[in-house]
Design a protein around this motif. Structure first.
Motif, PDB file in Angstrom:
ATOM      1  N   PRO A  32       5.404   1.486 -12.624  1.00 14.26           N
ATOM      2  CA  PRO A  32       6.096   0.192 -12.709  1.00 14.26           C
ATOM      3  C   PRO A  32       5.141  -0.965 -12.411  1.00 14.26           C
ATOM      4  CG  PRO A  32       7.338   1.761 -11.375  1.00 14.26           C
ATOM      5  CD  PRO A  32       5.991   2.366 -11.602  1.00 14.26           C
ATOM      6  N   GLY A  33       5.420  -2.084 -13.025  1.00 15.01           N
ATOM      7  CA  GLY A  33       4.612  -3.265 -12.749  1.00 15.01           C
ATOM      8  C   GLY A  33       5.024  -3.986 -11.477  1.00 15.01           C
ATOM      9  N   GLU A  76      11.054  -9.230 -12.998  1.00 18.09           N
ATOM     10  CA  GLU A  76      10.860  -8.266 -14.074  1.00 18.09           C
ATOM     11  C   GLU A  76       9.608  -8.645 -14.864  1.00 18.09           C
ATOM     12  OE1 GLU A  76      14.284  -7.966 -16.506  1.00 18.09           O
ATOM     13  OE2 GLU A  76      15.631  -7.382 -14.861  1.00 18.09           O
ATOM     14  N   THR A  77       8.714  -7.687 -15.049  1.00 12.60           N
ATOM     15  CA  THR A  77       7.480  -7.946 -15.776  1.00 12.60           C
ATOM     16  C   THR A  77       7.626  -7.501 -17.225  1.00 12.60           C
ATOM     17  OG1 THR A  77       6.652  -5.833 -14.935  1.00 12.60           O
ATOM     18  CG2 THR A  77       5.988  -7.812 -13.752  1.00 12.60           C
ATOM     19  N   LYS A  95      -1.611  -5.973 -19.590  1.00  8.53           N
ATOM     20  CA  LYS A  95      -2.702  -6.549 -18.799  1.00  8.53           C
ATOM     21  C   LYS A  95      -2.994  -5.710 -17.547  1.00  8.53           C
ATOM     22  CE  LYS A  95      -1.676 -11.302 -20.216  1.00  8.53           C
ATOM     23  NZ  LYS A  95      -1.173 -12.643 -19.779  1.00  8.53           N
ATOM     24  N   LEU A  96      -1.954  -5.057 -17.024  1.00  5.77           N
ATOM     25  CA  LEU A  96      -2.120  -4.240 -15.812  1.00  5.77           C
ATOM     26  C   LEU A  96      -2.664  -2.847 -16.106  1.00  5.77           C
ATOM     27  CD1 LEU A  96       1.234  -5.118 -13.975  1.00  5.77           C
ATOM     28  CD2 LEU A  96      -1.048  -5.983 -13.433  1.00  5.77           C
ATOM     29  N   PHE A 139       0.824  -1.217   0.000  1.00  2.33           N
ATOM     30  CA  PHE A 139       0.000   0.000   0.000  1.00  2.33           C
ATOM     31  C   PHE A 139       0.856   1.264   0.000  1.00  2.33           C
ATOM     32  CE2 PHE A 139      -3.324  -2.979   0.909  1.00  2.33           C
ATOM     33  CZ  PHE A 139      -4.389  -2.443   0.218  1.00  2.33           C
ATOM     34  N   PRO A 140       1.669   1.501   1.009  1.00  4.24           N
ATOM     35  CA  PRO A 140       2.541   2.676   0.898  1.00  4.24           C
ATOM     36  C   PRO A 140       3.668   2.394  -0.091  1.00  4.24           C
ATOM     37  CG  PRO A 140       2.278   1.949   3.191  1.00  4.24           C
ATOM     38  CD  PRO A 140       1.807   0.844   2.314  1.00  4.24           C
ATOM     39  N   GLY A 141       3.986   3.363  -0.933  1.00  2.00           N
ATOM     40  CA  GLY A 141       5.100   3.182  -1.855  1.00  2.00           C
ATOM     41  C   GLY A 141       6.409   2.972  -1.126  1.00  2.00           C
ATOM     42  N   GLY A 142       6.549   3.643   0.020  1.00  4.33           N
ATOM     43  CA  GLY A 142       7.772   3.489   0.803  1.00  4.33           C
ATOM     44  C   GLY A 142       7.946   2.081   1.312  1.00  4.33           C
TER      45      GLY A 142
END
Length: 471
Positions: free
Chosen positions: A362-363, A343-344, A351-352, A322-325
């Protein structure tokens, strides 16, 4: 009535301890304040179907069951005698068992080899008595055993139920005992069998491991050691044999510091010998995983049992927080545990994209907090998990749950089970929440999706699974 055969040619001698058809509980009590009250009470509550013979000098009945003054007064030679009297009375009761022809005993009392020279002499005399009468003995200073399937449970704590599983445990002390309520409830432990060896006067860890390696209902084995009392080479051979059969063995060895070794000597009389680094290397070579701490031991054994037969062949992991950090921190944790950020590919990013914000992101790692500002959380989880199942560069998933997800119906929780169903391990975490505290989390764990209270524990579990999958 004759006792169950001590050892058929095709049966390990410990089978009679785990599957007795009759048991004497010496020192049983009607007083709920006494620890020995639950020795009989648990057998009744858990539905043990064997014959129970409480032994007490003055009581007529204990919990509605007829009581006998001594083991000699019992109308049959029982398969197992659990001796729960004081250390001063224990040798006398053991002698009565020998005279009665009882061939298996559990000695609960402490105060022997760990209590100085006098205690060592008394224990040596009991060991002589055991040998001369062809008795097999667990303990002294031990509470044992537990067999969930048969409802057989020797414990000082009230136990109302135990969830059946494929985890079997070997302990050298009762360190699990004061934690039993938490382990079996909030922690959501699922057990098969447990044996506490205590001072290892007779039965030792090699005996116990030999039995569990051949037990078809055991898939994960957890071993707590203060010392190796049996043949060390055979101990390592058995771990290798278990590993070859696909059994996962986790070892917690205490007493590795000088102070810890002295504490072990005073606790169970165990003399801890050998270089700890040598022990560490031996565990790696024979295919066992060494737990870093008691907490780590419980975490790993639970996780490996709940993962079931799933494996993590590669180390490439998708993470969602949830938090990017927190995503940055979890990425660091991946590296520390020997895992890597998957790596996606461009097809997966496509699809995302339906659950992206209005700009590209970023995936992996995936920012749940950001994307849920724009899209329904159920759609996000479903899109992300389906994409990662199909992504060939992803071996496993580690995903944070939001507290509000506990409000969703179980049908929603099914999204998380898809990865496991497709053969990709998934570990979830919900900050501060033990999985046994909510029915949705327990529902997930019944479907090979373990849930943890922190990302550290989730990634440690995936790393352990990867370690066993490579061996």
């Amino acid at each position: 009535m004759a006792p169950k055969d001590l050892q058929r040619s095709d049966e390990h001698f410990l089978a009679g301890f785990f599957e007795p058809e009759s048991v004497a509980i010496v020192g049983a009590s009607n007083n709920p304040m006494r620890a020995t009250y639950h020795l009989v009470g648990n057998l009744i509550k858990l539905g043990f179907r064997g014959r129970i013979y409480p032994v007490h000098l003055s009581e007529k009945e204990i919990l509605g069951i007829k009581t006998f003054r001594t083991v000699k007064d019992i109308p049959e030679t029982v398969d197992l005698a659990v001796i729960g009297v004081s250390y001063t009375a224990t040798p006398g009761v053991l002698k009565e068992c020998a005279e009665k022809g009882i061939k298996r005993v559990t000695l609960i009392a402490g105060g022997f080899s760990e209590a100085g020279e006098k205690g060592k002499r008394v224990q040596a005399e009991m060991a002589r008595m055991v040998r001369e009468n062809s008795i097999r003995a667990i303990g002294p200073n031990a509470l044992s055993p537990i067999n969930v399937k048969t409802g057989f449970c020797i414990s000082f704590h009230a136990i109302d139920s135990i969830k059946p599983g494929n985890l079997s445990l070997i302990f050298q002390s009762g360190l699990y005992e004061p934690r039993s309520g938490w382990l079996l409830n909030d922690f959501n432990y699922h057990l098969n069998k447990l044996i506490d060896l205590g001072n290892k006067m007779d039965v030792n860890e090699v005996d116990a491991l030999g039995y569990l390696v051949e037990d078809p209902e055991t898939r994960v084995i957890g071993i707590h050691l203060e010392s190796i009392g049996g043949d060390g080479r055979e101990f390592l051979r058995l771990i290798r044999k278990g590993a070859a059969q696909g059994k996962r063995v986790v070892v917690l060895k205490s007493g590795k510091s000088e102070a810890g070794a002295k504490a072990a000597l005073s606790h169970t009389g165990a003399l801890v010998q050998g270089n700890d680094r040598v022990f560490e290397d031996a565990m790696k070579q024979c295919g066992a995983l060494r737990a870093r701490s008691l907490e780590d031991f419980f975490d790993l054994t639970r996780a490996l049992e709940r993962f079931g037969p799933l494996s993590l062949k590669g180390n490439r992991v998708f993470i969602a927080t949830f938090p990017g950090g927190e995503g940055v921190i979890v990425t660091d944790l991946l590296e520390q545990e020997g895992l890597s950020l998957a790596e996606t590919g461009s097809a997966t990013l496509d699809k995302l994209r339906p659950v992206f914000p209005s700009w590209d992101i970023p995936g992996n790692p995936w920012d749940l907090g950001l994307t849920m500002q724009f899209h329904d959380p159920r759609k996000i989880y479903q899109t992300v998990i389906d994409a990662m199942i199909a992504e060939p560069n992803v071996d496993g998933l580690a995903i944070q749950m939001h507290p509000q997800s506990l409000l969703f119906p179980k049908e929603f929780m099914g999204i998380f089970t898809r990865a496991a169903q497709e053969g990709k391990p998934i570990a979830l975490w919900l900050a501060g929440m033990e999985s046994g505290r909510h029915e949705n989390l327990m529902w997930l764990e019944e479907r090979a999706v373990p849930v943890f209270p922190s990302p550290e524990k989730a990634l440690r579990a995936l790393a352990a699974l990867h370690r066993f999958s490579r061996s």
